[in-house]
Design a protein around this motif. Structure first.
Motif, PDB file in Angstrom:
ATOM      1  N   ARG A   1     -35.407  -0.348   2.101  1.00 44.14           N
ATOM      2  CA  ARG A   1     -35.218  -0.724   0.701  1.00 44.14           C
ATOM      3  C   ARG A   1     -33.765  -0.439   0.361  1.00 44.14           C
TER       4      ARG A   1
ATOM      5  N   LEU B   1     -37.513  -5.485  -5.672  1.00 45.35           N
ATOM      6  CA  LEU B   1     -38.487  -4.425  -5.877  1.00 45.35           C
ATOM      7  C   LEU B   1     -38.343  -3.832  -7.276  1.00 45.35           C
TER       8      LEU B   1
ATOM      9  N   ARG C   1     -33.073  -3.144  -6.297  1.00 45.48           N
ATOM     10  CA  ARG C   1     -33.309  -2.832  -4.900  1.00 45.48           C
ATOM     11  C   ARG C   1     -34.084  -3.981  -4.279  1.00 45.48           C
TER      12      ARG C   1
ATOM     13  N   HIS D   1     -35.880  -5.810  -0.492  1.00 45.60           N
ATOM     14  CA  HIS D   1     -36.519  -5.621   0.815  1.00 45.60           C
ATOM     15  C   HIS D   1     -36.480  -6.949   1.543  1.00 45.60           C
TER      16      HIS D   1
END
Length: 315
Positions: A166, A222, A229, A231
């Motif tokens: 992440r 996220l 953030r 992913h």
């Protein structure tokens, strides 16, 4: 606007910013030394800090052909075998002495370096912001813009498997820039690579999104109260393979960096002093020049490089 054009637009908006007159004067003086110059790029620390009378301005001259660029066949051969050749330049401007270090590379080699080279020498530098000081015509400008966009894609393709599971865009670039610098003689610490990102966060945000869209990759955003953030699904096998590639890149890169510094003896005035200054600047380790270095530079530099290696200058 398609995804590829989004990236080129993001890169182009930065590279077409107004270039200071000091840099234009240095670029013109460098251009007058060589034939067949199609474009000149400006990048590096002076671009980030905006001071041109204290440091050494970094330029890239992109030429049509090495034989047209040089009067010397030896220089043309060296540039073809181990690109680029690097030169030093001083120009009087506005009552001050301006200094530049400029590299010479064909536009074809520059494009290949940004898109295909295993080593990060081109794509690690020019994924970062740069300015197009001079372009001979629209076609030359378009080829440079395409190569700059390719450099961003090359950088992110190789950096993403090394990012945390992440990550913020800032963490992604700091990690990638740190890896890239480890592939040269200089190994910048995390604080130094963080400053590179913080000097132009809007640029890095824009080119990251444009590059991932151009490559057909989608980052999953996220939930987060702070900076966004993300992913990206990357297999464990791809991460291991990527780590191995970076280790090989570091070995290759340090070897090539030493070879380029030795080659700089043939292109730089006071080449020995420049090499020692450059090593000190990036490693913090100082070795004084001596008459022996001037009289027998190749032999003395081999001894000096060994001493610097033992002190940790190239780690």
């Amino acid at each position: 606007m398609n995804n590829d054009n989004q990236l080129k637009t993001a890169v182009g908006e930065w590279s077409r910013r107004t270039v200071p007159p000091e840099v234009c004067a240095l670029a013109e003086a460098a251009r007058q030394r060589h034939g067949g110059v199609g474009a000149v790029l400006f990048y590096g620390s002076c671009m980030r800090c905006g001071r041109f009378d204290e440091g050494i301005v970094d330029l890239y001259l992109l030429v049509d052909d090495y034989h047209r660029a040089f009067d010397s066949r030896l220089q043309a051969l060296l540039n073809r075998l181990l690109p680029p050749n690097v030169f030093y330049l001083e120009v009087a401007h506005g009552g001050k002495t301006l200094r530049a270090k400029y590299a010479v590379l064909t536009l074809d080699d520059f494009a290949r370096g940004a898109r295909q080279w295993f080593h990060s020498y081109i794509w690690g530098r020019f994924a970062q912001p740069s300015g197009l000081v001079y372009a001979r015509d629209g076609e030359s400008a378009a080829r440079v813009q395409e190569a700059l966009a390719d450099a961003v894609c090359s950088f992110l393709r190789r950096a993403l498997p090394q990012a945390p599971e992440r990550f913020t865009i800032r963490e992604l670039w700091i990690r990638g820039l740190s890896l890239s610098y480890r592939c040269e003689l200089r190994s910048e610490n995390p604080a130094a690579t963080a400053r590179l990102f913080d000097a132009a966060p809007d640029y890095y945000e824009a080119v990251t999104h444009g590059s991932l869209q151009a490559m057909g990759l989608t980052m999953e955003a996220l939930p987060n109260d702070g900076p966004p953030r993300y992913h990206l699904r990357i297999s464990p096998w791809e991460r291991k393979r990527n780590s191995l590639a970076w280790r090989l890149r570091q070995t290759q890169g340090k070897t090539l960096s030493v070879a380029r510094l030795l080659k700089g003896l043939l292109t730089f005035e006071n080449g020995v002093d420049y090499i020692l200054w450059k090593i000190e600047r990036h490693s913090g380790i100082r070795v004084e020049s001596s008459p022996a270095l001037s009289r027998f530079p190749l032999i003395s530099l081999c001894v000096t490089f060994w001493r610097l290696f033992r002190k940790g200058a190239f780690r």
